[in-house]
Design a protein around this motif. Structure first.
Motif, PDB file in Angstrom:
ATOM      1  N   LEU A  39       0.825  -1.210   0.000  1.00 21.22           N
ATOM      2  CA  LEU A  39       0.000   0.000   0.000  1.00 21.22           C
ATOM      3  C   LEU A  39       0.858   1.259   0.000  1.00 21.22           C
ATOM      4  O   LEU A  39       1.754   1.414   0.837  1.00 21.22           O
ATOM      5  CB  LEU A  39      -0.918  -0.010   1.225  1.00 21.22           C
ATOM      6  CG  LEU A  39      -1.991   1.066   1.274  1.00 21.22           C
ATOM      7  CD1 LEU A  39      -2.970   0.904   0.121  1.00 21.22           C
ATOM      8  CD2 LEU A  39      -2.723   1.047   2.604  1.00 21.22           C
ATOM      9  N   GLY A  40       0.611   2.116  -0.985  1.00 23.10           N
ATOM     10  CA  GLY A  40       1.324   3.384  -1.064  1.00 23.10           C
ATOM     11  C   GLY A  40       2.675   3.304  -1.738  1.00 23.10           C
ATOM     12  O   GLY A  40       3.368   4.314  -1.861  1.00 23.10           O
ATOM     13  N   GLN A  41       3.066   2.099  -2.168  1.00 20.20           N
ATOM     14  CA  GLN A  41       4.378   1.942  -2.795  1.00 20.20           C
ATOM     15  C   GLN A  41       4.226   1.521  -4.257  1.00 20.20           C
ATOM     16  O   GLN A  41       3.124   1.284  -4.736  1.00 20.20           O
ATOM     17  CB  GLN A  41       5.202   0.903  -2.031  1.00 20.20           C
ATOM     18  CG  GLN A  41       5.489   1.307  -0.593  1.00 20.20           C
ATOM     19  CD  GLN A  41       6.434   0.344   0.098  1.00 20.20           C
ATOM     20  OE1 GLN A  41       7.185  -0.391  -0.544  1.00 20.20           O
ATOM     21  NE2 GLN A  41       6.402   0.348   1.427  1.00 20.20           N
TER      22      GLN A  41
ATOM     23  N   SER B   7       7.407  12.188 -13.194  1.00 20.00           N
ATOM     24  CA  SER B   7       7.006  13.500 -12.690  1.00 20.00           C
ATOM     25  C   SER B   7       5.814  14.016 -13.494  1.00 20.00           C
ATOM     26  O   SER B   7       5.698  13.714 -14.687  1.00 20.00           O
ATOM     27  CB  SER B   7       8.173  14.491 -12.791  1.00 20.00           C
ATOM     28  OG  SER B   7       8.534  14.681 -14.140  1.00 20.00           O
ATOM     29  N   PRO B   8       4.908  14.768 -12.856  1.00 20.16           N
ATOM     30  CA  PRO B   8       4.899  14.992 -11.410  1.00 20.16           C
ATOM     31  C   PRO B   8       4.357  13.773 -10.661  1.00 20.16           C
ATOM     32  O   PRO B   8       3.847  12.853 -11.282  1.00 20.16           O
ATOM     33  CB  PRO B   8       3.947  16.181 -11.280  1.00 20.16           C
ATOM     34  CG  PRO B   8       2.974  15.996 -12.401  1.00 20.16           C
ATOM     35  CD  PRO B   8       3.766  15.401 -13.530  1.00 20.16           C
ATOM     36  N   GLN B   9       4.442  13.793  -9.346  1.00 15.41           N
ATOM     37  CA  GLN B   9       3.861  12.701  -8.551  1.00 15.41           C
ATOM     38  C   GLN B   9       2.354  12.832  -8.473  1.00 15.41           C
ATOM     39  O   GLN B   9       1.634  11.838  -8.438  1.00 15.41           O
ATOM     40  CB  GLN B   9       4.449  12.709  -7.142  1.00 15.41           C
ATOM     41  CG  GLN B   9       5.878  12.243  -7.083  1.00 15.41           C
ATOM     42  CD  GLN B   9       6.349  12.034  -5.661  1.00 15.41           C
ATOM     43  OE1 GLN B   9       6.036  12.832  -4.777  1.00 15.41           O
ATOM     44  NE2 GLN B   9       7.087  10.974  -5.431  1.00 15.41           N
ATOM     45  N   SER B  82      -9.183  10.342 -14.524  1.00 16.48           N
ATOM     46  CA  SER B  82      -8.583  10.364 -13.187  1.00 16.48           C
ATOM     47  C   SER B  82      -8.163   8.951 -12.788  1.00 16.48           C
ATOM     48  O   SER B  82      -8.980   8.019 -12.767  1.00 16.48           O
ATOM     49  CB  SER B  82      -9.573  10.917 -12.165  1.00 16.48           C
ATOM     50  OG  SER B  82      -9.917  12.253 -12.475  1.00 16.48           O
ATOM     51  N   ALA B  83      -6.887   8.798 -12.497  1.00 17.97           N
ATOM     52  CA  ALA B  83      -6.308   7.483 -12.193  1.00 17.97           C
ATOM     53  C   ALA B  83      -4.843   7.707 -11.847  1.00 17.97           C
ATOM     54  O   ALA B  83      -4.337   8.840 -11.900  1.00 17.97           O
ATOM     55  CB  ALA B  83      -6.414   6.550 -13.398  1.00 17.97           C
ATOM     56  N   VAL B  84      -4.151   6.616 -11.531  1.00 19.80           N
ATOM     57  CA  VAL B  84      -2.693   6.668 -11.392  1.00 19.80           C
ATOM     58  C   VAL B  84      -2.094   6.143 -12.685  1.00 19.80           C
ATOM     59  O   VAL B  84      -2.468   5.054 -13.154  1.00 19.80           O
ATOM     60  CB  VAL B  84      -2.206   5.839 -10.191  1.00 19.80           C
ATOM     61  CG1 VAL B  84      -0.684   5.821 -10.142  1.00 19.80           C
ATOM     62  CG2 VAL B  84      -2.773   6.404  -8.888  1.00 19.80           C
ATOM     63  N   TYR B  85      -1.189   6.903 -13.268  1.00 18.25           N
ATOM     64  CA  TYR B  85      -0.522   6.502 -14.504  1.00 18.25           C
ATOM     65  C   TYR B  85       0.907   6.086 -14.158  1.00 18.25           C
ATOM     66  O   TYR B  85       1.646   6.824 -13.514  1.00 18.25           O
ATOM     67  CB  TYR B  85      -0.552   7.642 -15.526  1.00 18.25           C
ATOM     68  CG  TYR B  85      -1.946   7.876 -16.015  1.00 18.25           C
ATOM     69  CD1 TYR B  85      -2.831   8.688 -15.297  1.00 18.25           C
ATOM     70  CD2 TYR B  85      -2.435   7.242 -17.161  1.00 18.25           C
ATOM     71  CE1 TYR B  85      -4.142   8.867 -15.713  1.00 18.25           C
ATOM     72  CE2 TYR B  85      -3.743   7.418 -17.588  1.00 18.25           C
ATOM     73  CZ  TYR B  85      -4.582   8.225 -16.854  1.00 18.25           C
ATOM     74  OH  TYR B  85      -5.890   8.400 -17.262  1.00 18.25           O
ATOM     75  N   GLY B 103       4.544   6.145 -10.194  1.00 20.24           N
ATOM     76  CA  GLY B 103       3.206   6.540 -10.621  1.00 20.24           C
ATOM     77  C   GLY B 103       2.939   8.025 -10.480  1.00 20.24           C
ATOM     78  O   GLY B 103       3.561   8.717  -9.667  1.00 20.24           O
ATOM     79  N   THR B 104       2.017   8.499 -11.276  1.00 21.17           N
ATOM     80  CA  THR B 104       1.525   9.880 -11.204  1.00 21.17           C
ATOM     81  C   THR B 104       0.029   9.830 -10.965  1.00 21.17           C
ATOM     82  O   THR B 104      -0.709   9.240 -11.758  1.00 21.17           O
ATOM     83  CB  THR B 104       1.813  10.638 -12.513  1.00 21.17           C
ATOM     84  OG1 THR B 104       3.215  10.765 -12.694  1.00 21.17           O
ATOM     85  CG2 THR B 104       1.151  12.009 -12.507  1.00 21.17           C
ATOM     86  N   ARG B 105      -0.399  10.432  -9.869  1.00 23.34           N
ATOM     87  CA  ARG B 105      -1.833  10.460  -9.561  1.00 23.34           C
ATOM     88  C   ARG B 105      -2.459  11.661 -10.247  1.00 23.34           C
ATOM     89  O   ARG B 105      -2.147  12.807  -9.924  1.00 23.34           O
ATOM     90  CB  ARG B 105      -2.064  10.534  -8.051  1.00 23.34           C
ATOM     91  CG  ARG B 105      -3.539  10.457  -7.658  1.00 23.34           C
ATOM     92  CD  ARG B 105      -3.704  10.388  -6.151  1.00 23.34           C
ATOM     93  NE  ARG B 105      -3.046   9.225  -5.593  1.00 23.34           N
ATOM     94  CZ  ARG B 105      -3.571   8.007  -5.547  1.00 23.34           C
ATOM     95  NH1 ARG B 105      -4.792   7.801  -6.009  1.00 23.34           N
ATOM     96  NH2 ARG B 105      -2.916   7.008  -5.006  1.00 23.34           N
TER      97      ARG B 105
END
Lengths: 113, 110
Positions: A39-41, B7-9, B82-85, B103-105
């Motif tokens: 989680l979170g990583q 980047s960015p996070q 909207s997602a994590v890439y 990842g980038t949120r």
């Protein structure tokens, strides 16, 4: 469209217990992987499997872990004696051939108490 | 060992904006992958590329092998984007395991 499936979607277990995570890769795929994400990583590689044997494993994949393709369709990850730090999302992935896309299963969320 | 940096996070943008997410890596690769991870956790492959540019709908991925850099662009962004890439790379040798970035949120506000 063919997809990779994983069961169970969630599993809660007590520390020290054995768990088996199951995956059914896409049927004509030859290369199989397990990854995990704490989680979170970021997602981390665990092990790859080809031609009925492990082709590479990471430092994480110690003697507590094993993989098997018992019947030509299922691909399993066994954790013999779970630790708290094994809590993570475990992803199975498969690909058909060289330089082809890896397809991921939906993941199994493992919680070790 | 390949280090993959993104980047960015975190990125928040208004609906309709043009989005760019960057990825760099430290060691030569055979391919770079862009993946999408939704809140439920599932991972979907968007692109695999080893040179040039690929386009799928509103998504465009480019790679510069000499500079060890890739970008993912989203045109006319929408809240459903909207997602994590996640950027990931496969090495020049071995079994094509993926090494992932953090990842980038991305959050698109209506």
């Amino acid at each position: 469209e063919p997809e990779v499936t994983q069961t169970p979607s969630h599993q809660v277990t007590q520390m020290g217990q054995e768990v088996i995570l199951r995956c059914v890769p896409i049927s004509n795929h030859l290369y199989f992987y397990w990854y995990r994400q704490i989680l979170g990583q970021k997602v981390e590689f665990l092990v790859s499997f080809y031609n009925n044997e492990i082709s590479e494993k990471s430092e994480i994949f110690d003697d507590q872990f094993s993989v098997e393709r018992p019947d030509g369709s299922n691909f399993t990850l066994k954790i013999r004696s779970t630790k708290l730090e094994d809590s993570a999302m475990y992803f199975c992935a498969s690909r058909r051939g060289h330089q082809e896309t890896q397809y991921f299963g939906p993941g199994t969320r493992l919680l070790v108490l | 060992k390949n280090e993959v940096e993104q980047s960015p996070q975190n990125l928040t943008a208004q609906e309709g904006e043009f989005i760019t997410i960057n990825c760099s890596y430290s060691v030569g690769i055979s391919a770079l992958h862009w993946l999408q991870q939704h809140p439920g956790g599932g991972i979907v492959s968007l692109f695999m590329l080893s040179s040039g540019k690929k386009k799928h709908g509103r998504l465009i991925a480019t790679i510069n092998i000499q500079e060890k850099h890739s970008s993912l662009h989203i045109t006319a962004s929408h809240p459903r984007d909207s997602a994590v890439y996640i950027c990931a790379v496969t090495p020049n040798f071995g079994n094509e395991k993926l090494t992932f970035g953090t990842g980038t949120r991305l959050t698109i506000i209506p």
